[in-house]
Design a protein around this motif. Structure first.
Motif, PDB file in Angstrom:
ATOM      1  N   SER A  12       0.821  -1.209   0.000  1.00  0.00           N
ATOM      2  CA  SER A  12       0.000   0.000   0.000  1.00  0.00           C
ATOM      3  C   SER A  12       0.855   1.259   0.000  1.00  0.00           C
ATOM      4  N   ALA A  13       1.884   1.294   0.838  1.00  0.00           N
ATOM      5  CA  ALA A  13       2.756   2.473   0.915  1.00  0.00           C
ATOM      6  C   ALA A  13       3.526   2.678  -0.390  1.00  0.00           C
ATOM      7  N   ASP A  14       4.006   1.587  -0.986  1.00  0.00           N
ATOM      8  CA  ASP A  14       4.726   1.690  -2.252  1.00  0.00           C
ATOM      9  C   ASP A  14       3.815   2.213  -3.361  1.00  0.00           C
ATOM     10  N   LEU A  15       2.591   1.707  -3.391  1.00  0.00           N
ATOM     11  CA  LEU A  15       1.633   2.138  -4.411  1.00  0.00           C
ATOM     12  C   LEU A  15       1.268   3.607  -4.200  1.00  0.00           C
ATOM     13  N   GLN A  16       1.068   4.011  -2.959  1.00  0.00           N
ATOM     14  CA  GLN A  16       0.751   5.420  -2.683  1.00  0.00           C
ATOM     15  C   GLN A  16       1.883   6.323  -3.160  1.00  0.00           C
ATOM     16  N   ARG A  17       3.110   5.921  -2.896  1.00  0.00           N
ATOM     17  CA  ARG A  17       4.256   6.720  -3.339  1.00  0.00           C
ATOM     18  C   ARG A  17       4.304   6.787  -4.870  1.00  0.00           C
ATOM     19  N   GLU A  18       4.067   5.668  -5.516  1.00  0.00           N
ATOM     20  CA  GLU A  18       4.088   5.612  -6.979  1.00  0.00           C
ATOM     21  C   GLU A  18       3.005   6.530  -7.567  1.00  0.00           C
ATOM     22  N   VAL A  19       1.813   6.473  -7.009  1.00  0.00           N
ATOM     23  CA  VAL A  19       0.712   7.314  -7.486  1.00  0.00           C
ATOM     24  C   VAL A  19       1.027   8.791  -7.216  1.00  0.00           C
ATOM     25  N   ALA A  20       1.579   9.086  -6.060  1.00  0.00           N
ATOM     26  CA  ALA A  20       1.961  10.470  -5.733  1.00  0.00           C
ATOM     27  C   ALA A  20       2.981  10.979  -6.751  1.00  0.00           C
ATOM     28  N   GLU A  21       3.954  10.153  -7.095  1.00  0.00           N
ATOM     29  CA  GLU A  21       4.972  10.562  -8.066  1.00  0.00           C
ATOM     30  C   GLU A  21       4.366  10.777  -9.451  1.00  0.00           C
ATOM     31  N   LEU A  22       3.388   9.950  -9.827  1.00  0.00           N
ATOM     32  CA  LEU A  22       2.697  10.147 -11.105  1.00  0.00           C
ATOM     33  C   LEU A  22       1.959  11.484 -11.108  1.00  0.00           C
ATOM     34  N   MET A  23       1.276  11.794 -10.000  1.00  0.00           N
ATOM     35  CA  MET A  23       0.541  13.053  -9.901  1.00  0.00           C
ATOM     36  C   MET A  23       1.492  14.238  -9.973  1.00  0.00           C
ATOM     37  N   ILE A  24       2.596  14.155  -9.275  1.00  0.00           N
ATOM     38  CA  ILE A  24       3.585  15.236  -9.272  1.00  0.00           C
ATOM     39  C   ILE A  24       4.114  15.469 -10.679  1.00  0.00           C
ATOM     40  N   GLU A  25       4.424  14.386 -11.363  1.00  0.00           N
ATOM     41  CA  GLU A  25       4.971  14.498 -12.716  1.00  0.00           C
ATOM     42  C   GLU A  25       3.948  15.060 -13.694  1.00  0.00           C
ATOM     43  N   CYS A  26       2.732  14.533 -13.676  1.00  0.00           N
ATOM     44  CA  CYS A  26       1.755  14.965 -14.685  1.00  0.00           C
ATOM     45  C   CYS A  26       1.240  16.373 -14.436  1.00  0.00           C
ATOM     46  N   LEU A  27       1.256  16.836 -13.183  1.00  0.00           N
ATOM     47  CA  LEU A  27       0.740  18.166 -12.867  1.00  0.00           C
ATOM     48  C   LEU A  27       1.855  19.189 -12.600  1.00  0.00           C
ATOM     49  N   ASN A  28       3.105  18.744 -12.717  1.00  0.00           N
ATOM     50  CA  ASN A  28       4.253  19.614 -12.449  1.00  0.00           C
ATOM     51  C   ASN A  28       4.152  20.278 -11.073  1.00  0.00           C
ATOM     52  N   LEU A  29       3.798  19.479 -10.075  1.00  0.00           N
ATOM     53  CA  LEU A  29       3.672  19.994  -8.711  1.00  0.00           C
ATOM     54  C   LEU A  29       5.055  20.211  -8.117  1.00  0.00           C
ATOM     55  N   GLU A  30       5.166  21.211  -7.284  1.00  0.00           N
ATOM     56  CA  GLU A  30       6.439  21.521  -6.650  1.00  0.00           C
ATOM     57  C   GLU A  30       6.483  20.978  -5.230  1.00  0.00           C
ATOM     58  N   VAL A  31       6.182  19.697  -5.112  1.00  0.00           N
ATOM     59  CA  VAL A  31       6.247  18.985  -3.838  1.00  0.00           C
ATOM     60  C   VAL A  31       6.888  17.625  -4.110  1.00  0.00           C
ATOM     61  N   THR A  32       7.276  16.945  -3.048  1.00  0.00           N
ATOM     62  CA  THR A  32       7.779  15.579  -3.193  1.00  0.00           C
ATOM     63  C   THR A  32       6.670  14.627  -2.790  1.00  0.00           C
TER      64      THR A  32
END
Length: 96
Positions: A12-32
């Motif tokens: 679950s934690a790995d998947l959450q991190r992966e999804v968070a990274e996808l969101m950051i990349e696709c939306l150009n968010l300035e967070v980790t």
């Protein structure tokens, strides 16, 4: 005898991190990924996404995980309510 069994689904934690990274990349968010709390709202006061952002995330998630996300689905408000709920939805859909 060594255990060669590897899980086919990320934790679950790995998947959450992966999804968070996808969101950051696709939306150009300035967070980790670590800066997105799993239970914080994605809309409004949480991550601050708007409906266009959520559509972009839905498209990326659909392509990356091979899921069909329907715009008319009544569950969408819950699915996109937090990182945890989106990750849980992806995990559920991948196992069916």
């Amino acid at each position: 005898m060594p255990d060669n069994h590897k899980p086919t689904i990320s934790s679950s934690a790995d998947l959450q991190r992966e999804v968070a990274e996808l969101m950051i990349e696709c939306l150009n968010l300035e967070v980790t990924a670590d800066q997105i709390p799993p239970d914080a709202p994605l809309y409004g006061d949480g991550l601050g996404l708007d409906s266009i952002d959520v559509l972009e995330v839905a498209l990326v998630v659909s392509k990356h995980y091979g899921l069909q996300l329907q715009a008319e689905n009544a569950e969408n408000q819950h699915v996109f309510s937090s990182l945890r709920s989106l990750s849980d939805y992806i995990a559920t859909q991948r196992t069916t």
